[in-house]
Design an enzyme around this catalytic site. Structure first.
Site, PDB file in Angstrom:
ATOM      1  N   TYR A  77      15.561  -3.612  14.803  1.00 49.44           N
ATOM      2  CA  TYR A  77      15.293  -3.601  13.364  1.00 49.44           C
ATOM      3  C   TYR A  77      16.405  -4.331  12.606  1.00 49.44           C
ATOM      4  CZ  TYR A  77      14.596  -2.096   8.573  1.00 49.44           C
ATOM      5  OH  TYR A  77      14.433  -2.095   7.211  1.00 49.44           O
ATOM      6  N   ASN A  96       0.800  -1.224   0.000  1.00 52.39           N
ATOM      7  CA  ASN A  96       0.000   0.000   0.000  1.00 52.39           C
ATOM      8  C   ASN A  96       0.839   1.283   0.000  1.00 52.39           C
ATOM      9  OD1 ASN A  96       0.251  -1.133   2.883  1.00 52.39           O
ATOM     10  ND2 ASN A  96      -0.062   1.051   3.232  1.00 52.39           N
TER      11      ASN A  96
END
Length: 286
Positions: A167, A13
């Protein structure tokens, strides 16, 4: 080039995922946009249709929340029931340096979404990929993997949480996953390869704090130095579509060129151990 082929892109998206979906559609491929936020996915799909002229059959939206193993299982059940074939799975979605939080199943968010969610997704779709062979799996990692290691004593960051390290660790896990999966896929007709897209202008860095006075300069520099999402998506599209990588297994690419990884990203013993632990964490019983 991709006519008649079906490609799943997670996180399609926005950012690299959206640009990847558009890139595949331009090559006549059919894309299933696997997204958590359906309203943003609808908006992205409208943009891609406007840009590419794709019709509703060429671009499909399906709900997938990688922070929920239940959502992953439901998504895969629907795909297996509705899709006769799956030619490419692109594990693109990611959470970047967010404050400490947990997935619905109690995993640290970055490890849970970036690694474990995709781990289960790939496992559940593997039979369909094998039936569709020759087929491909593409794993989006990051050069930041270099700044981490796998601490098997604290995979959930309960003893200590550093969002930057977490991360980087999740991106190292992506590469170790690619390494182990490549071994398991030998002779199956399914290939898996990873990539590092570089520094790209996306909303992935929304959790990174930049002082207000520095933001104008940062924004100016980002346009001059960072890649556009389209540039960042080039290697994803290349690995999904190019005949140049037919049969290539377990490699990592950047700018459509193979890269040499640090030893810790290809350590077979660590990769195998992480695989076994990940199976237990997501509830896979073999």
């Amino acid at each position: 080039m991709m006519s008649g082929k079906t490609v799943i892109v997670t996180g399609a998206n926005s950012g690299i995922g959206k640009a990847t979906a558009a890139g595949v559609v331009k090559l006549r491929g059919r894309v299933i946009m696997a997204c958590r936020d359906m309203s943003r996915a609808e908006e992205a799909a409208r943009d891609i249709r406007q840009e590419t002229g794709a019709d509703s059959t060429q671009l499909v939206i399906k709900q997938l929340d990688l922070a929920s193993l239940t959502s992953v299982r439901t998504f895969c059940q629907d795909i297996i029931k509705e899709e006769p074939r799956l030619d490419v799975l692109i594990n693109n979605a990611g959470v970047y340096q967010c404050p400490y939080s947990k997935t619905q199943d109690g995993f640290e968010m970055q490890f849970g979404v970036n690694h474990l969610g995709h781990f289960l997704l790939t496992h559940l779709l593997l039979d369909l990929l094998k039936r569709s062979a020759p087929s491909r799996i593409v794993v989006v990692s990051s050069k930041l993997y270099k700044n981490s290691h796998i601490n098997f004593e604290d995979l959930n960051s309960e003893q200590n949480y550093d969002k930057v390290f977490a991360y980087s660790r999740s991106k190292l896990a992506n590469l170790l996953f690619t390494c182990e999966l490549a071994c398991r896929l030998e002779g199956s007709g399914v290939t898996v390869n990873a990539l590092t897209p570089g520094i790209v202008r996306t909303n992935l860095g929304r959790h990174v704090h930049i002082p207000a006075l520095a933001k104008p300069l940062f924004n100016l520099l980002s346009w001059g130095v960072f890649k556009s999402p389209e540039e960042g998506a080039q290697t994803s599209v290349y690995l999904a579509c190019s005949p140049d990588v037919d049969g290539v297994q377990g490699a990592c690419f950047a700018d459509c060129q193979p890269q040499v990884l640090l030893d810790k990203a290809t350590d077979q013993e660590v990769a195998s151990k992480l695989w076994d632990i990940s199976e237990v964490m997501v509830g896979i019983t073999t």
